[in-house]
Motif scaffolding. Structure first.
Motif, PDB file in Angstrom:
ATOM      1  N   ARG A  70       0.806  -1.227   0.000  1.00 29.08           N
ATOM      2  CA  ARG A  70       0.000   0.000   0.000  1.00 29.08           C
ATOM      3  C   ARG A  70       0.833   1.269   0.000  1.00 29.08           C
ATOM      4  NH1 ARG A  70      -4.172  -2.072   4.539  1.00 29.08           N
ATOM      5  NH2 ARG A  70      -5.011  -3.843   3.363  1.00 29.08           N
ATOM      6  N   CYS A  71       1.875   1.317   0.838  1.00 30.66           N
ATOM      7  CA  CYS A  71       2.616   2.582   0.940  1.00 30.66           C
ATOM      8  C   CYS A  71       4.020   2.474   0.342  1.00 30.66           C
ATOM      9  CB  CYS A  71       2.695   3.037   2.392  1.00 30.66           C
ATOM     10  SG  CYS A  71       3.761   2.010   3.420  1.00 30.66           S
ATOM     11  N   ASP A 134      -3.142  -2.302   9.200  1.00 34.22           N
ATOM     12  CA  ASP A 134      -4.052  -1.220   8.825  1.00 34.22           C
ATOM     13  C   ASP A 134      -3.318  -0.094   8.094  1.00 34.22           C
ATOM     14  OD1 ASP A 134      -2.580  -0.375  10.939  1.00 34.22           O
ATOM     15  OD2 ASP A 134      -4.236   0.593  12.001  1.00 34.22           O
ATOM     16  N   CYS A 135      -2.290  -0.445   7.328  1.00 32.99           N
ATOM     17  CA  CYS A 135      -1.559   0.584   6.579  1.00 32.99           C
ATOM     18  C   CYS A 135      -2.552   1.362   5.718  1.00 32.99           C
ATOM     19  CB  CYS A 135      -0.499  -0.070   5.699  1.00 32.99           C
ATOM     20  SG  CYS A 135       0.281   1.102   4.569  1.00 32.99           S
ATOM     21  N   LYS A 136      -2.457   2.683   5.790  1.00 37.06           N
ATOM     22  CA  LYS A 136      -3.411   3.528   5.062  1.00 37.06           C
ATOM     23  C   LYS A 136      -2.957   3.808   3.632  1.00 37.06           C
ATOM     24  CE  LYS A 136      -5.284   5.927   9.119  1.00 37.06           C
ATOM     25  NZ  LYS A 136      -4.411   5.400  10.192  1.00 37.06           N
ATOM     26  N   CYS A 139      -1.547   8.687  -0.639  1.00 33.83           N
ATOM     27  CA  CYS A 139      -2.597   9.416  -1.363  1.00 33.83           C
ATOM     28  C   CYS A 139      -2.320   9.297  -2.860  1.00 33.83           C
ATOM     29  CB  CYS A 139      -2.588  10.876  -0.944  1.00 33.83           C
ATOM     30  SG  CYS A 139      -3.675  11.882  -1.990  1.00 33.83           S
ATOM     31  N   ASP A 145       2.302   9.897   2.434  1.00 32.92           N
ATOM     32  CA  ASP A 145       2.077   8.688   3.229  1.00 32.92           C
ATOM     33  C   ASP A 145       0.972   8.988   4.241  1.00 32.92           C
ATOM     34  OD1 ASP A 145       2.082   6.534   4.900  1.00 32.92           O
ATOM     35  OD2 ASP A 145       4.271   6.469   5.130  1.00 32.92           O
ATOM     36  N   LEU A 146      -0.185   8.378   4.059  1.00 35.21           N
ATOM     37  CA  LEU A 146      -1.343   8.705   4.889  1.00 35.21           C
ATOM     38  C   LEU A 146      -1.238   8.126   6.292  1.00 35.21           C
ATOM     39  CD1 LEU A 146      -4.106   8.278   2.156  1.00 35.21           C
ATOM     40  CD2 LEU A 146      -3.064  10.395   2.961  1.00 35.21           C
ATOM     41  N   ASN A 147      -0.223   7.286   6.528  1.00 35.20           N
ATOM     42  CA  ASN A 147       0.023   6.809   7.892  1.00 35.20           C
ATOM     43  C   ASN A 147       0.551   7.948   8.760  1.00 35.20           C
ATOM     44  OD1 ASN A 147      -0.537   3.944   7.472  1.00 35.20           O
ATOM     45  ND2 ASN A 147       1.258   3.999   6.151  1.00 35.20           N
ATOM     46  N   PRO A 150      -3.442  12.841   7.531  1.00 36.84           N
ATOM     47  CA  PRO A 150      -4.166  13.109   6.281  1.00 36.84           C
ATOM     48  C   PRO A 150      -3.469  14.187   5.458  1.00 36.84           C
ATOM     49  CG  PRO A 150      -5.309  14.066   8.163  1.00 36.84           C
ATOM     50  CD  PRO A 150      -4.143  13.310   8.723  1.00 36.84           C
ATOM     51  N   GLN A 155     -11.123  14.992   0.327  1.00 36.08           N
ATOM     52  CA  GLN A 155     -11.530  13.604   0.561  1.00 36.08           C
ATOM     53  C   GLN A 155     -12.537  13.184  -0.500  1.00 36.08           C
ATOM     54  OE1 GLN A 155     -10.346  11.448   2.779  1.00 36.08           O
ATOM     55  NE2 GLN A 155      -8.854  13.005   3.363  1.00 36.08           N
ATOM     56  N   PRO A 158     -12.347   6.262  -2.982  1.00 39.05           N
ATOM     57  CA  PRO A 158     -11.035   5.767  -3.425  1.00 39.05           C
ATOM     58  C   PRO A 158     -10.856   5.886  -4.940  1.00 39.05           C
ATOM     59  CG  PRO A 158     -12.088   4.234  -1.909  1.00 39.05           C
ATOM     60  CD  PRO A 158     -13.083   5.309  -2.184  1.00 39.05           C
TER      61      PRO A 158
END
Ligand SMILES: [Zn+2]
Ligand SMILES: [Zn+2]
Length: 175
Positions: A70-71, A134-136, A139, A145-147, A150, A155, A158
């Motif tokens: 994800r990231c 729960d890696c976010k 964007c 990196d949304l971890n 924000p 918003q 997805p």
């Protein structure tokens, strides 16, 4: 790193125990190039069980830095090497490869430890890699990196483009 098997092959019942260092500094495959972040010497035991059949046992650990799905942050991922195989050295090299799910780490009378480790890593390649459950992720607009909090993008639902990129990633892994 090659281990010569000819002396073991010549004596029935002979066992050879070795500590073999892993020499690779990165894992190269069609999935990409991934740095080795940790490795231990492998415990290798080779036994001549008679009739030119060798039992090969290899144990050890290698950790690679794989990108989070994800990231894309590097995640140290441990691969446990735990292999036990009996190899009939009477058969031709070609038959051996066919019979024993592609034993390509024995050529002639030597055992190629690097190739064996390479195979084991591929076999145990994880279906997915996450830095945390729960890696976010990042964007899809600004790449933040949304971890870490924000971003200032609006918003919205997805981004389908991001989903497409993830799909490509997971397809890539199934190869
Ligand atoms: Zn992540
Ligand atoms: Zn953003």
């Amino acid at each position: 790193m090659l281990i010569d098997l000819s002396d073991i092959l010549s004596v029935d019942g002979k066992t050879k125990e070795l500590k073999m260092p892993v020499s690779m500094d990165s894992f190269e495959s069609k999935l990409g190039s991934f740095p080795v972040v940790e490795k231990q010497p492998l415990d290798v035991v080779i036994t001549n069980t008679g009739k030119k059949v060798l039992r090969i046992e290899v144990k050890g650990k290698v950790s690679l830095a794989l990108p989070c799905d994800r990231c894309l942050k590097d995640v140290a991922t441990e691969f446990e090497i735990d292999l036990e195989k009996e190899v009939d050295m009477k058969t031709s090299e070609e038959d051996r490869i066919k019979d024993l799910d592609e034993i390509n780490y024995i050529t002639g009378c030597s055992l190629d430890i690097e190739q064996l480790v390479h195979n084991e890593i591929l076999i145990h390649w994880p279906m997915r890699v996450l830095c945390k459950e729960d890696c976010k992720g990042i964007c899809s607009h600004c790449g933040k990196d949304l971890n870490e909090g924000p971003c200032s993008c609006e918003q919205e639902s997805p981004d389908p483009r991001m989903a497409a990129i993830r799909d490509i990633f997971s397809k890539f892994k199934e190869v």
